[in-house]
Design a protein around this motif. Sequence first.
Motif, PDB file in Angstrom:
ATOM      1  N   ARG A 109       0.833  -1.211   0.000  1.00  0.00           N
ATOM      2  CA  ARG A 109       0.000   0.000   0.000  1.00  0.00           C
ATOM      3  C   ARG A 109       0.866   1.259   0.000  1.00  0.00           C
ATOM      4  NH1 ARG A 109      -1.386   2.814   4.225  1.00  0.00           N
ATOM      5  NH2 ARG A 109      -0.999   1.109   5.691  1.00  0.00           N
ATOM      6  N   LEU A 110       1.897   1.262   0.835  1.00  0.00           N
ATOM      7  CA  LEU A 110       2.790   2.422   0.907  1.00  0.00           C
ATOM      8  C   LEU A 110       3.558   2.625  -0.400  1.00  0.00           C
ATOM      9  CD1 LEU A 110       4.207   2.019   4.526  1.00  0.00           C
ATOM     10  CD2 LEU A 110       2.597   3.755   3.720  1.00  0.00           C
ATOM     11  N   ALA A 111       3.844   1.523  -1.096  1.00  0.00           N
ATOM     12  CA  ALA A 111       4.589   1.595  -2.357  1.00  0.00           C
ATOM     13  C   ALA A 111       3.806   2.312  -3.452  1.00  0.00           C
ATOM     14  CB  ALA A 111       4.962   0.194  -2.822  1.00  0.00           C
ATOM     15  N   GLU A 112       2.491   2.414  -3.272  1.00  0.00           N
ATOM     16  CA  GLU A 112       1.667   3.092  -4.271  1.00  0.00           C
ATOM     17  C   GLU A 112       1.918   4.599  -4.287  1.00  0.00           C
ATOM     18  OE1 GLU A 112      -0.255   1.539  -6.538  1.00  0.00           O
ATOM     19  OE2 GLU A 112       0.597  -0.290  -5.666  1.00  0.00           O
ATOM     20  N   SER A 113       2.387   5.144  -3.155  1.00  0.00           N
ATOM     21  CA  SER A 113       2.579   6.590  -3.077  1.00  0.00           C
ATOM     22  C   SER A 113       3.987   7.019  -2.649  1.00  0.00           C
ATOM     23  CB  SER A 113       1.568   7.195  -2.085  1.00  0.00           C
ATOM     24  OG  SER A 113       1.714   6.598  -0.801  1.00  0.00           O
ATOM     25  N   ARG A 114       4.845   6.040  -2.379  1.00  0.00           N
ATOM     26  CA  ARG A 114       6.194   6.373  -1.899  1.00  0.00           C
ATOM     27  C   ARG A 114       7.240   5.631  -2.724  1.00  0.00           C
ATOM     28  NH1 ARG A 114       5.011   6.938   3.754  1.00  0.00           N
ATOM     29  NH2 ARG A 114       7.218   7.221   4.294  1.00  0.00           N
ATOM     30  N   ASP A 115       8.373   6.276  -2.946  1.00  0.00           N
ATOM     31  CA  ASP A 115       9.476   5.587  -3.622  1.00  0.00           C
ATOM     32  C   ASP A 115      10.670   5.382  -2.687  1.00  0.00           C
ATOM     33  OD1 ASP A 115      10.391   8.172  -3.461  1.00  0.00           O
ATOM     34  OD2 ASP A 115      10.376   8.530  -5.626  1.00  0.00           O
ATOM     35  N   VAL A 116      10.561   5.883  -1.453  1.00  0.00           N
ATOM     36  CA  VAL A 116      11.573   5.649  -0.424  1.00  0.00           C
ATOM     37  C   VAL A 116      10.856   5.379   0.890  1.00  0.00           C
ATOM     38  CG1 VAL A 116      13.535   6.564   0.855  1.00  0.00           C
ATOM     39  CG2 VAL A 116      13.235   7.192  -1.540  1.00  0.00           C
ATOM     40  N   PHE A 126       9.253  -5.728  -2.274  1.00  0.00           N
ATOM     41  CA  PHE A 126       9.305  -4.801  -3.412  1.00  0.00           C
ATOM     42  C   PHE A 126       9.978  -5.436  -4.617  1.00  0.00           C
ATOM     43  CE2 PHE A 126       9.433  -1.504   0.177  1.00  0.00           C
ATOM     44  CZ  PHE A 126       8.050  -1.406   0.192  1.00  0.00           C
ATOM     45  N   ARG A 127      11.004  -6.241  -4.375  1.00  0.00           N
ATOM     46  CA  ARG A 127      11.698  -6.896  -5.491  1.00  0.00           C
ATOM     47  C   ARG A 127      10.768  -7.867  -6.214  1.00  0.00           C
ATOM     48  NH1 ARG A 127      14.367 -11.373  -7.090  1.00  0.00           N
ATOM     49  NH2 ARG A 127      13.802 -12.571  -5.245  1.00  0.00           N
ATOM     50  N   LEU A 128      10.077  -8.695  -5.446  1.00  0.00           N
ATOM     51  CA  LEU A 128       9.191  -9.703  -6.036  1.00  0.00           C
ATOM     52  C   LEU A 128       7.966  -9.094  -6.709  1.00  0.00           C
ATOM     53  CD1 LEU A 128       9.324 -12.430  -3.233  1.00  0.00           C
ATOM     54  CD2 LEU A 128      10.248 -12.649  -5.546  1.00  0.00           C
ATOM     55  N   GLY A 139       7.933  -6.091  -8.064  1.00  0.00           N
ATOM     56  CA  GLY A 139       8.346  -5.139  -9.089  1.00  0.00           C
ATOM     57  C   GLY A 139       8.100  -3.688  -8.728  1.00  0.00           C
ATOM     58  N   LYS A 140       8.148  -3.367  -7.436  1.00  0.00           N
ATOM     59  CA  LYS A 140       7.925  -1.987  -6.989  1.00  0.00           C
ATOM     60  C   LYS A 140       9.281  -1.273  -6.842  1.00  0.00           C
ATOM     61  CE  LYS A 140       3.449  -2.748  -6.239  1.00  0.00           C
ATOM     62  NZ  LYS A 140       2.383  -2.142  -7.060  1.00  0.00           N
ATOM     63  N   PRO A 141       9.485  -0.151  -7.497  1.00  0.00           N
ATOM     64  CA  PRO A 141      10.765   0.569  -7.429  1.00  0.00           C
ATOM     65  C   PRO A 141      10.885   1.423  -6.170  1.00  0.00           C
ATOM     66  CG  PRO A 141       9.291   1.717  -8.906  1.00  0.00           C
ATOM     67  CD  PRO A 141       8.538   0.505  -8.430  1.00  0.00           C
ATOM     68  N   VAL A 142      10.927   0.758  -5.021  1.00  0.00           N
ATOM     69  CA  VAL A 142      10.991   1.469  -3.750  1.00  0.00           C
ATOM     70  C   VAL A 142      12.351   1.232  -3.091  1.00  0.00           C
ATOM     71  CG1 VAL A 142       9.974   1.739  -1.454  1.00  0.00           C
ATOM     72  CG2 VAL A 142       8.499   1.228  -3.417  1.00  0.00           C
ATOM     73  N   LYS A 143      12.997   2.294  -2.675  1.00  0.00           N
ATOM     74  CA  LYS A 143      14.270   2.195  -1.960  1.00  0.00           C
ATOM     75  C   LYS A 143      13.983   2.071  -0.467  1.00  0.00           C
ATOM     76  CE  LYS A 143      18.683   4.634  -1.281  1.00  0.00           C
ATOM     77  NZ  LYS A 143      18.711   4.630   0.189  1.00  0.00           N
ATOM     78  N   VAL A 144      14.644   1.109   0.184  1.00  0.00           N
ATOM     79  CA  VAL A 144      14.439   0.885   1.610  1.00  0.00           C
ATOM     80  C   VAL A 144      15.650   1.391   2.390  1.00  0.00           C
ATOM     81  CG1 VAL A 144      14.082  -0.830   3.427  1.00  0.00           C
ATOM     82  CG2 VAL A 144      12.958  -1.119   1.208  1.00  0.00           C
ATOM     83  N   ASN A 145      15.406   2.336   3.278  1.00  0.00           N
ATOM     84  CA  ASN A 145      16.453   2.804   4.183  1.00  0.00           C
ATOM     85  C   ASN A 145      16.381   2.015   5.482  1.00  0.00           C
ATOM     86  OD1 ASN A 145      17.445   4.857   2.477  1.00  0.00           O
ATOM     87  ND2 ASN A 145      15.891   6.304   3.185  1.00  0.00           N
ATOM     88  N   PHE A 146      17.499   1.419   5.879  1.00  0.00           N
ATOM     89  CA  PHE A 146      17.547   0.644   7.112  1.00  0.00           C
ATOM     90  C   PHE A 146      17.709   1.609   8.294  1.00  0.00           C
ATOM     91  CE2 PHE A 146      17.958  -2.511   4.074  1.00  0.00           C
ATOM     92  CZ  PHE A 146      18.235  -3.775   4.565  1.00  0.00           C
ATOM     93  N   ILE A 147      16.805   1.524   9.268  1.00  0.00           N
ATOM     94  CA  ILE A 147      16.927   2.365  10.454  1.00  0.00           C
ATOM     95  C   ILE A 147      16.969   1.480  11.694  1.00  0.00           C
ATOM     96  CG2 ILE A 147      15.786   4.352   9.392  1.00  0.00           C
ATOM     97  CD1 ILE A 147      13.252   3.617  10.999  1.00  0.00           C
TER      98      ILE A 147
END
Length: 284
Positions: free
Chosen positions: A165-172, A223-225, A227-235
């Motif tokens: 759901r978040l991947a629909e509006s966020r790329d990071v 995201f990889r599986l 096909g969502k182009p989202v960058k994940v920042n590890f916190i």
Amino acid sequence: MKILVTGFTGQLGFDVVQEGVERGFEMVGVGSKDLDITNEQIVNQYVKEFNPDAIIHCAAYTAVDKAEDDQENCWNVNVNGTKYLASAAKEVNAKFMYISTDYVFDGTGEIPFVETDEPNPVGYYGRTKFEAEKLVESHISQSFIVRISWVFGLNGNNFVKTMLRLAESRDVLSVVGDQVGSPTNTLDLSSLLLDMIQTDNYGIYHATNEGFCSWAEFAQEIFRLSGKPVKVNFISTEEYPTRAVRPENSRLSKQKLVDNGFKPLPYWKESLAQYLNALKHEVK
């Protein structure tokens, strides 16, 4: 086999009932609107009338953060509800399976917890689940206690659906990268639970998909599986404060499953791929 399943409106309870029906069992799934497990008299009457061969108790108060402030309700559902169901199961000579959690442990270290490790819950939710475990062990000998973690299923909300759901509006996205556990598909889990309930190999078990990852690594694979182009920042956990403490180490050893003749669940990445495919076909 007649099986009563609580928590039918949740992820795991729903899949357990569906799997049981496919196997030809007589399954009855109940949600909180069907059966108030915090009412001892109602529980006793319901179980006595249905007279099941087994009860698989999936229902729980699982709002981990809310539990810290809503302690009475959490205790009523997780401890009293479990006690009433276990006692009713004993009265009708039914097997009893209690679904517990990695939250009974304190989450320290990096070594997978084994079933004989001493629980040491750090939050109220985990405390209630551990108290319920002790009640099950003392009330009924024909019992299974199955600790699970990080579940995702088609019915209900979960981390996978939230990420999509978040991947629909966020790329990071920033996701916690220092809490490690095993994502677990409720389809795999429900099959194992029904295999177990047909045996007399009672006791405490850990049941999750194989392999370990952090929440951030889990998100990356989602995201990889998909096909969502989202960058994940590890916190870090400190950078994402929550009301309740989360265990940093949710690794659970599943060796006891193998030792008792049960087949380990598939590797989590494989199961996630199957889940995403099923989710894609379910969405209309």
